[in-house]
Design a protein around this motif. Structure first.
Motif, PDB file in Angstrom:
ATOM      1  N   UNK A 262       0.857  -1.171   0.000  1.00  0.00           N
ATOM      2  CA  UNK A 262       0.000   0.000   0.000  1.00  0.00           C
ATOM      3  C   UNK A 262       0.896   1.225   0.000  1.00  0.00           C
ATOM      4  N   UNK A 263       0.776   2.048  -1.024  1.00  0.00           N
ATOM      5  CA  UNK A 263       1.694   3.171  -1.202  1.00  0.00           C
ATOM      6  C   UNK A 263       0.910   4.477  -1.219  1.00  0.00           C
ATOM      7  N   UNK A 264       1.352   5.413  -0.390  1.00  0.00           N
ATOM      8  CA  UNK A 264       0.797   6.770  -0.385  1.00  0.00           C
ATOM      9  C   UNK A 264       1.896   7.707  -0.861  1.00  0.00           C
ATOM     10  N   UNK A 265       1.666   8.366  -1.969  1.00  0.00           N
ATOM     11  CA  UNK A 265       2.640   9.303  -2.534  1.00  0.00           C
ATOM     12  C   UNK A 265       2.287  10.701  -2.045  1.00  0.00           C
ATOM     13  N   UNK A 266       3.202  11.325  -1.291  1.00  0.00           N
ATOM     14  CA  UNK A 266       2.887  12.601  -0.653  1.00  0.00           C
ATOM     15  C   UNK A 266       3.983  13.629  -0.875  1.00  0.00           C
ATOM     16  N   UNK A 267       3.548  14.886  -0.843  1.00  0.00           N
ATOM     17  CA  UNK A 267       4.478  16.017  -0.839  1.00  0.00           C
ATOM     18  C   UNK A 267       4.900  16.313   0.606  1.00  0.00           C
ATOM     19  N   UNK A 268       6.105  16.879   0.796  1.00  0.00           N
ATOM     20  CA  UNK A 268       6.506  17.312   2.141  1.00  0.00           C
ATOM     21  C   UNK A 268       5.935  18.693   2.452  1.00  0.00           C
ATOM     22  N   UNK A 269       4.636  18.733   2.774  1.00  0.00           N
ATOM     23  CA  UNK A 269       3.967  20.012   2.991  1.00  0.00           C
ATOM     24  C   UNK A 269       3.679  20.225   4.477  1.00  0.00           C
ATOM     25  N   UNK A 270       2.926  21.278   4.785  1.00  0.00           N
ATOM     26  CA  UNK A 270       2.686  21.654   6.176  1.00  0.00           C
ATOM     27  C   UNK A 270       1.855  20.625   6.937  1.00  0.00           C
ATOM     28  N   UNK A 271       1.179  19.741   6.231  1.00  0.00           N
ATOM     29  CA  UNK A 271       0.355  18.736   6.913  1.00  0.00           C
ATOM     30  C   UNK A 271       1.078  17.405   7.088  1.00  0.00           C
ATOM     31  N   UNK A 272       2.309  17.306   6.577  1.00  0.00           N
ATOM     32  CA  UNK A 272       2.974  16.000   6.543  1.00  0.00           C
ATOM     33  C   UNK A 272       3.222  15.435   7.934  1.00  0.00           C
ATOM     34  N   UNK A 273       3.808  16.209   8.822  1.00  0.00           N
ATOM     35  CA  UNK A 273       4.185  15.663  10.131  1.00  0.00           C
ATOM     36  C   UNK A 273       2.959  15.210  10.914  1.00  0.00           C
ATOM     37  N   UNK A 274       1.890  15.996  10.868  1.00  0.00           N
ATOM     38  CA  UNK A 274       0.652  15.583  11.541  1.00  0.00           C
ATOM     39  C   UNK A 274       0.097  14.311  10.919  1.00  0.00           C
ATOM     40  N   UNK A 275       0.157  14.247   9.608  1.00  0.00           N
ATOM     41  CA  UNK A 275      -0.333  13.044   8.912  1.00  0.00           C
ATOM     42  C   UNK A 275       0.442  11.808   9.360  1.00  0.00           C
ATOM     43  N   UNK A 276       1.763  11.927   9.407  1.00  0.00           N
ATOM     44  CA  UNK A 276       2.591  10.776   9.787  1.00  0.00           C
ATOM     45  C   UNK A 276       2.354  10.375  11.239  1.00  0.00           C
ATOM     46  N   UNK A 277       2.201  11.370  12.126  1.00  0.00           N
ATOM     47  CA  UNK A 277       1.924  11.065  13.530  1.00  0.00           C
ATOM     48  C   UNK A 277       0.604  10.326  13.685  1.00  0.00           C
ATOM     49  N   UNK A 278      -0.379  10.734  12.913  1.00  0.00           N
ATOM     50  CA  UNK A 278      -1.711  10.141  13.038  1.00  0.00           C
ATOM     51  C   UNK A 278      -1.791   8.772  12.379  1.00  0.00           C
ATOM     52  N   UNK A 279      -1.163   8.629  11.219  1.00  0.00           N
ATOM     53  CA  UNK A 279      -1.337   7.411  10.424  1.00  0.00           C
ATOM     54  C   UNK A 279      -0.197   6.403  10.575  1.00  0.00           C
ATOM     55  N   UNK A 280       0.987   6.863  10.944  1.00  0.00           N
ATOM     56  CA  UNK A 280       2.148   6.032  11.237  1.00  0.00           C
ATOM     57  C   UNK A 280       2.316   4.863  10.253  1.00  0.00           C
ATOM     58  N   UNK A 281       2.875   5.114   9.097  1.00  0.00           N
ATOM     59  CA  UNK A 281       3.144   4.047   8.124  1.00  0.00           C
ATOM     60  C   UNK A 281       4.223   3.105   8.639  1.00  0.00           C
ATOM     61  N   UNK A 282       4.351   1.972   7.985  1.00  0.00           N
ATOM     62  CA  UNK A 282       5.430   1.047   8.348  1.00  0.00           C
ATOM     63  C   UNK A 282       6.790   1.662   8.057  1.00  0.00           C
ATOM     64  N   UNK A 283       6.876   2.403   6.966  1.00  0.00           N
ATOM     65  CA  UNK A 283       8.146   3.013   6.595  1.00  0.00           C
ATOM     66  C   UNK A 283       7.880   4.186   5.650  1.00  0.00           C
ATOM     67  N   UNK A 284       8.704   5.189   5.770  1.00  0.00           N
ATOM     68  CA  UNK A 284       8.702   6.305   4.830  1.00  0.00           C
ATOM     69  C   UNK A 284       9.843   6.104   3.843  1.00  0.00           C
ATOM     70  N   UNK A 285       9.540   6.279   2.561  1.00  0.00           N
ATOM     71  CA  UNK A 285      10.549   6.136   1.509  1.00  0.00           C
ATOM     72  C   UNK A 285      10.770   7.523   0.895  1.00  0.00           C
ATOM     73  N   UNK A 286      11.778   8.270   1.383  1.00  0.00           N
ATOM     74  CA  UNK A 286      11.998   9.606   0.820  1.00  0.00           C
ATOM     75  C   UNK A 286      12.594   9.526  -0.585  1.00  0.00           C
ATOM     76  N   UNK A 287      11.935  10.154  -1.536  1.00  0.00           N
ATOM     77  CA  UNK A 287      12.495  10.300  -2.879  1.00  0.00           C
ATOM     78  C   UNK A 287      12.666  11.785  -3.152  1.00  0.00           C
ATOM     79  N   UNK A 288      13.120  12.487  -2.129  1.00  0.00           N
ATOM     80  CA  UNK A 288      13.264  13.940  -2.177  1.00  0.00           C
ATOM     81  C   UNK A 288      14.698  14.304  -2.495  1.00  0.00           C
ATOM     82  N   UNK A 289      14.892  15.023  -3.589  1.00  0.00           N
ATOM     83  CA  UNK A 289      16.222  15.497  -3.955  1.00  0.00           C
ATOM     84  C   UNK A 289      16.348  16.963  -3.549  1.00  0.00           C
ATOM     85  N   UNK A 290      17.581  17.402  -3.398  1.00  0.00           N
ATOM     86  CA  UNK A 290      17.792  18.769  -2.967  1.00  0.00           C
ATOM     87  C   UNK A 290      17.722  18.889  -1.453  1.00  0.00           C
TER      88      UNK A 290
END
Length: 320
Positions: free
Chosen positions: A40-68
């Motif tokens: 199950x994959x959720x593709x997300x931007x690193x926006x102002x809601x990200x940290x709250x989303x991760x705290x609430x939903x707690x995925x098994x793992x985050x896969x950062x594909x963020x460059x820069x």
């Protein structure tokens, strides 16, 4: 790398860095590979809601594909650590050191590896001491066969190949459009290669070296991401001994910089067989034209399985 339990994976892509478009392409490729493996994959931007989303939903793992900077300077990774969120890739301190090219060069040189002679030039110094005076001294010390690049950044953005003093001046100004510090480096001629390092559970190892031959002679942004602009040879057209040396050098540099899970080390092999370190990439490009995916496939591995195994390694490390 057998099929594992289905995981919930958040793939981070996009962001506000200069490499946003590349990140979106990398993220889509990682997400597709993991979807093919049944996750199950959720593709997300690193926006102002990200940290709250991760705290609430707690995925098994985050896969950062963020460059820069948004994905590679260590800041986001430190926040993920603070939230006790498991993620693929290097830890904050190592990311920060490798992301800053002049610092990485010092660490690598002190470990005994060759890296081109260079000078780091902050914008304030350039202005305060007088641009003409500074560039005259640089040219006097290093000559004009140089490379100028931002001290922090990727995808060859802001990189200038220098042949004369006009190029040098233009290159420094161009580098400053991407950051406040320019790295001026003596140019080394030879075979440009890149070596990906991955750790899918049994320790980090080097993938086949990829040789880079740009059609116009410079491996810039367009040459990296537009099909047909560069010829790649995987494995690189080097002798067995030199290939082995390049791979072992890249692996040692990965370990010296304390990188984790996945990295890419960019090198040049000169005509005497000396392997020169250019830079290390905390999160290498994973687009359809990127080097690490080419190397993974050249090694006979499936991209989705590798991305899955890197996630499993991150989960195992977090629970160790």
């Amino acid at each position: 790398m057998n099929t594992v339990t289905s995981r919930t994976v958040v793939v981070l892509a996009g962001g506000i860095s200069h490499e946003r478009d590349v990140s979106l392409r990398s993220g889509r490729r990682v997400a597709d590979g993991l979807l093919d493996r049944g996750h199950t994959v959720i593709l997300r931007e690193p926006d102002a809601s990200l940290l709250s989303y991760l705290e609430t939903n707690r995925p098994d793992v985050v896969w950062p594909a963020l460059h820069g900077a948004s994905g590679e300077d260590g800041a986001l990774r430190a926040l993920l650590d603070a939230l006790d969120i498991t993620y693929v890739g290097s830890q904050p301190g190592s990311s920060r050191l490798a992301w800053h090219k002049p610092t990485a060069k010092v660490i690598v040189a002190r470990a005994g590896f060759s890296t081109p002679e260079s000078i780091t030039l902050p914008r304030d110094t350039f202005r305060e001491l007088g641009s003409a005076q500074v560039l005259d001294r640089v040219a006097s010390q290093f000559g004009t066969d140089l490379v100028v690049k931002p001290a922090m950044g990727g995808s060859a953005q802001g990189v200038t190949m220098v042949a004369d003093t006009d190029d040098l001046r233009r290159g420094v100004v161009e580098a400053y459009t991407y950051g406040d510090v320019a790295l001026i480096e003596r140019r080394v001629s030879g075979t440009e290669i890149s070596v990906g390092i991955i750790d899918t559970g049994d320790g980090p190892y080097a993938l086949p070296a990829v040789e880079i031959e740009p059609r116009l002679g410079v491996y810039g942004y367009d040459a990296r991401y537009n099909a047909g602009e560069t010829r790649f040879f995987t494995p690189a057209r080097l002798s067995g001994d030199i290939t082995e040396l390049a791979q072992s050098t890249a692996l040692s540099i990965h370990n010296t910089l304390a990188l984790r899970h996945i990295s890419r080390v960019d090198l040049i092999v000169d005509d005497d067989g000396v392997v020169w370190f250019l830079e290390a990439n905390v999160l290498p490009g994973l687009t359809e034209t990127s080097l690490v995916p080419q190397a993974i496939q050249a090694a006979g591995l499936n991209l989705g399985q590798v991305y899955e195994a890197l996630g499993e390694k991150a989960i195992a490390d977090a629970s160790a």
